[in-house]
Motif scaffolding. Structure first.
Motif, PDB file in Angstrom:
ATOM      1  N   PRO A  90     -37.245 -64.905  29.615  1.00 40.13           N
ATOM      2  CA  PRO A  90     -36.526 -66.183  29.577  1.00 40.13           C
ATOM      3  C   PRO A  90     -36.348 -66.765  30.964  1.00 40.13           C
ATOM      4  O   PRO A  90     -36.233 -66.041  31.955  1.00 40.13           O
ATOM      5  CB  PRO A  90     -35.175 -65.805  28.942  1.00 40.13           C
ATOM      6  CG  PRO A  90     -35.025 -64.344  29.175  1.00 40.13           C
ATOM      7  CD  PRO A  90     -36.409 -63.780  29.160  1.00 40.13           C
ATOM      8  N   GLU A  91     -36.321 -68.084  31.031  1.00 40.65           N
ATOM      9  CA  GLU A  91     -36.129 -68.803  32.284  1.00 40.65           C
ATOM     10  C   GLU A  91     -34.800 -69.550  32.261  1.00 40.65           C
ATOM     11  O   GLU A  91     -34.113 -69.603  31.241  1.00 40.65           O
ATOM     12  CB  GLU A  91     -37.279 -69.794  32.508  1.00 40.65           C
ATOM     13  CG  GLU A  91     -38.518 -69.180  33.114  1.00 40.65           C
ATOM     14  CD  GLU A  91     -38.388 -68.943  34.616  1.00 40.65           C
ATOM     15  OE1 GLU A  91     -37.268 -69.111  35.151  1.00 40.65           O
ATOM     16  OE2 GLU A  91     -39.396 -68.601  35.255  1.00 40.65           O
ATOM     17  N   SER A  92     -34.454 -70.145  33.381  1.00 45.17           N
ATOM     18  CA  SER A  92     -33.216 -70.908  33.491  1.00 45.17           C
ATOM     19  C   SER A  92     -33.217 -72.090  32.522  1.00 45.17           C
ATOM     20  O   SER A  92     -34.258 -72.701  32.264  1.00 45.17           O
ATOM     21  CB  SER A  92     -33.039 -71.423  34.922  1.00 45.17           C
ATOM     22  OG  SER A  92     -31.980 -72.354  35.001  1.00 45.17           O
ATOM     23  N   GLN A  93     -32.026 -72.415  31.995  1.00 45.93           N
ATOM     24  CA  GLN A  93     -31.901 -73.517  31.049  1.00 45.93           C
ATOM     25  C   GLN A  93     -32.237 -74.871  31.676  1.00 45.93           C
ATOM     26  O   GLN A  93     -32.449 -75.845  30.955  1.00 45.93           O
ATOM     27  CB  GLN A  93     -30.478 -73.558  30.482  1.00 45.93           C
ATOM     28  CG  GLN A  93     -30.110 -72.341  29.644  1.00 45.93           C
ATOM     29  CD  GLN A  93     -30.977 -72.226  28.402  1.00 45.93           C
ATOM     30  OE1 GLN A  93     -31.137 -73.174  27.648  1.00 45.93           O
ATOM     31  NE2 GLN A  93     -31.539 -71.049  28.183  1.00 45.93           N
ATOM     32  N   ARG A  94     -32.270 -74.941  33.000  1.00 43.30           N
ATOM     33  CA  ARG A  94     -32.578 -76.226  33.642  1.00 43.30           C
ATOM     34  C   ARG A  94     -33.995 -76.701  33.319  1.00 43.30           C
ATOM     35  O   ARG A  94     -34.296 -77.891  33.423  1.00 43.30           O
ATOM     36  CB  ARG A  94     -32.396 -76.124  35.157  1.00 43.30           C
ATOM     37  CG  ARG A  94     -33.414 -75.251  35.879  1.00 43.30           C
ATOM     38  CD  ARG A  94     -33.212 -75.301  37.394  1.00 43.30           C
ATOM     39  NE  ARG A  94     -34.203 -74.534  38.120  1.00 43.30           N
ATOM     40  CZ  ARG A  94     -34.072 -73.255  38.421  1.00 43.30           C
ATOM     41  NH1 ARG A  94     -32.986 -72.597  38.039  1.00 43.30           N
ATOM     42  NH2 ARG A  94     -35.014 -72.608  39.094  1.00 43.30           N
ATOM     43  N   TYR A  95     -34.862 -75.766  32.904  1.00 50.55           N
ATOM     44  CA  TYR A  95     -36.229 -76.147  32.556  1.00 50.55           C
ATOM     45  C   TYR A  95     -36.285 -76.946  31.250  1.00 50.55           C
ATOM     46  O   TYR A  95     -37.321 -77.518  30.913  1.00 50.55           O
ATOM     47  CB  TYR A  95     -37.120 -74.911  32.444  1.00 50.55           C
ATOM     48  CG  TYR A  95     -37.471 -74.301  33.779  1.00 50.55           C
ATOM     49  CD1 TYR A  95     -38.475 -74.859  34.572  1.00 50.55           C
ATOM     50  CD2 TYR A  95     -36.804 -73.182  34.260  1.00 50.55           C
ATOM     51  CE1 TYR A  95     -38.808 -74.309  35.803  1.00 50.55           C
ATOM     52  CE2 TYR A  95     -37.118 -72.628  35.487  1.00 50.55           C
ATOM     53  CZ  TYR A  95     -38.117 -73.192  36.256  1.00 50.55           C
ATOM     54  OH  TYR A  95     -38.436 -72.657  37.478  1.00 50.55           O
ATOM     55  N   MET A  96     -35.167 -76.996  30.523  1.00 49.82           N
ATOM     56  CA  MET A  96     -35.141 -77.768  29.288  1.00 49.82           C
ATOM     57  C   MET A  96     -35.240 -79.270  29.545  1.00 49.82           C
ATOM     58  O   MET A  96     -35.492 -80.044  28.622  1.00 49.82           O
ATOM     59  CB  MET A  96     -33.867 -77.454  28.497  1.00 49.82           C
ATOM     60  CG  MET A  96     -33.848 -76.053  27.898  1.00 49.82           C
ATOM     61  SD  MET A  96     -32.391 -75.720  26.875  1.00 49.82           S
ATOM     62  CE  MET A  96     -32.715 -76.825  25.487  1.00 49.82           C
ATOM     63  N   VAL A  97     -35.039 -79.694  30.807  1.00 50.37           N
ATOM     64  CA  VAL A  97     -35.201 -81.121  31.125  1.00 50.37           C
ATOM     65  C   VAL A  97     -36.678 -81.509  31.115  1.00 50.37           C
ATOM     66  O   VAL A  97     -37.000 -82.697  31.018  1.00 50.37           O
ATOM     67  CB  VAL A  97     -34.565 -81.471  32.490  1.00 50.37           C
ATOM     68  CG1 VAL A  97     -33.094 -81.140  32.498  1.00 50.37           C
ATOM     69  CG2 VAL A  97     -35.286 -80.769  33.635  1.00 50.37           C
ATOM     70  N   PHE A  98     -37.574 -80.529  31.202  1.00 52.21           N
ATOM     71  CA  PHE A  98     -38.998 -80.839  31.146  1.00 52.21           C
ATOM     72  C   PHE A  98     -39.345 -81.359  29.746  1.00 52.21           C
ATOM     73  O   PHE A  98     -38.972 -80.742  28.746  1.00 52.21           O
ATOM     74  CB  PHE A  98     -39.844 -79.608  31.438  1.00 52.21           C
ATOM     75  CG  PHE A  98     -39.789 -79.131  32.859  1.00 52.21           C
ATOM     76  CD1 PHE A  98     -38.904 -79.670  33.772  1.00 52.21           C
ATOM     77  CD2 PHE A  98     -40.632 -78.116  33.286  1.00 52.21           C
ATOM     78  CE1 PHE A  98     -38.858 -79.229  35.082  1.00 52.21           C
ATOM     79  CE2 PHE A  98     -40.592 -77.656  34.587  1.00 52.21           C
ATOM     80  CZ  PHE A  98     -39.696 -78.215  35.494  1.00 52.21           C
ATOM     81  N   PRO A  99     -40.040 -82.476  29.646  1.00 51.72           N
ATOM     82  CA  PRO A  99     -40.422 -82.991  28.323  1.00 51.72           C
ATOM     83  C   PRO A  99     -41.251 -82.002  27.514  1.00 51.72           C
ATOM     84  O   PRO A  99     -41.206 -82.011  26.281  1.00 51.72           O
ATOM     85  CB  PRO A  99     -41.243 -84.244  28.664  1.00 51.72           C
ATOM     86  CG  PRO A  99     -40.776 -84.657  30.011  1.00 51.72           C
ATOM     87  CD  PRO A  99     -40.463 -83.379  30.731  1.00 51.72           C
ATOM     88  N   SER A 100     -41.990 -81.131  28.187  1.00 53.34           N
ATOM     89  CA  SER A 100     -42.881 -80.206  27.485  1.00 53.34           C
ATOM     90  C   SER A 100     -42.164 -78.981  26.929  1.00 53.34           C
ATOM     91  O   SER A 100     -42.764 -78.204  26.192  1.00 53.34           O
ATOM     92  CB  SER A 100     -43.989 -79.735  28.430  1.00 53.34           C
ATOM     93  OG  SER A 100     -43.442 -79.107  29.582  1.00 53.34           O
TER      94      SER A 100
END
Length: 332
Positions: free
Chosen positions: A261-271
């Protein structure tokens, strides 16, 4: 009444969780009656209890099975106590997420209204009142959805033991319909805002900054929905193919080198639609590559795919340990 509402939109017992062992099934049904959240949220607790009790039943002779299950149920906790802990955890999560979403939305609406010159004749008390209303309404709605309706897709131990066969990780029909509805809705909003930049249409009288911000947000949501619709994983015996907006990426199972798992901040990526994970693998030249994938409870077979990846990585770790032990074994 409130507990029933917190179980929507799927308040009923999942029959596929039944084990065929009466004492375990009775425990799970009793536990489920006290849990809150949708089917995917409650399933996390039920699967944990099911695996715990089944493991106890499998490690003893048949004649001692009932006694072992009873002891395991006591160790796991009374259904009412386990359900109470689950409710407390979710209420605590709701208390954290509702203000986050609510304050973010209210702040965003304040900025839009400010640049849209819609607050010229509004008193400060009216501005504060609207800010509080937006924060409470949107925060409550989003906090409820994210806490009680959606859960991260987790590997299922039952799936991990299955023989690898071909299957597809994809969205169900209802999510596909919702995705297209999102594209149409926010596509229209974005187009209207872009026309507003030229002084045309519904937002033609609004400020430049207002139309820019609205169009950017709308296009971001359209891109996120489109990426979700394009995302699929075709799993075969020896490899799997990730289908995304980038195209097709074929990865052999024996070349996978990492999955975490990665940081939740990557959820801002549209992909990335769902909990972000970093997938790493080695290409034909031995160079490590990686990509970001998002998993959520809406994706069919996501738990099975995750279980296969973790099973593959564990097998490779064990093989490496055996090789190291063999290499350092002292000579006779």
């Amino acid at each position: 009444m409130i507990r029933t509402l917190l179980r929507l939109p799927s308040p009923g017992w999942e029959s596929d969780l039944a084990t065929g062992i009466e004492s375990i099934d009775n425990y799970l049904k009793s536990l489920d009656r006290g849990l809150v959240g949708s089917k995917s949220v409650r399933r996390l607790t039920l699967l944990e209890a099911k695996d715990f009790l089944l493991e106890a039943a499998e490690n003893v002779p048949t004649e001692k099975q009932d006694q072992a299950i009873a002891a395991a149920a006591e160790a796991f906790g009374k259904p009412d106590d386990v359900a109470r802990r689950q409710r407390s955890e979710l209420f605590l999560e709701f208390g954290r997420s509702a203000p986050f979403y609510g304050l973010g939305f209210a702040t965003w609406m304040f900025i839009i209204n400010y640049f849209g010159s819609q607050m010229t004749d509004v008193s400060w008390s009216g501005i504060v009142g609207m800010f509080v209303f937006n924060a409470f309404f949107f925060g409550t709605f989003m906090g409820f959805c994210m806490t009680f309706c959606y859960a991260q897709s987790l590997p299922d131990s039952d799936d991990a033991s299955e023989q690898t066969t071909s299957f597809v990780v994809s969205l169900p029909r209802s999510s596909i319909v919702a995705g297209w509805a999102m594209i149409v809705l926010f596509g229209i909003i974005s187009l209207t805002a872009l026309l507003g930049l030229a002084g045309v249409g519904l937002f033609g009288a609004e400020s430049f900054a207002f139309n820019v911000m609205l169009s950017v947000v709308g296009l971001w949501l359209v891109a996120k929905a489109a990426a979700s619709l394009l995302f699929k994983i075709h799993v075969n015996e020896a490899d799997f193919v990730i289908q995304s907006w980038r195209g097709l990426t074929r990865i052999p199972f024996n070349q996978v080198s990492g999955f975490a798992p990665e940081s939740q901040r990557y959820m801002v990526f549209p992909s990335v639609a769902g909990a972000p994970f970093r997938l790493k693998w080695l290409d034909q030249n031995g160079r490590e590559k990686s990509t970001m994938v998002g998993f959520n409870a809406e994706l069919k077979n996501a738990d099975r795919f995750q279980a296969l990846l973790e099973q593959t990585l564990e097998y490779r770790r064990q093989s490496t340990l055996e090789e190291i032990k063999e290499a350092v074994k002292p000579c006779d």
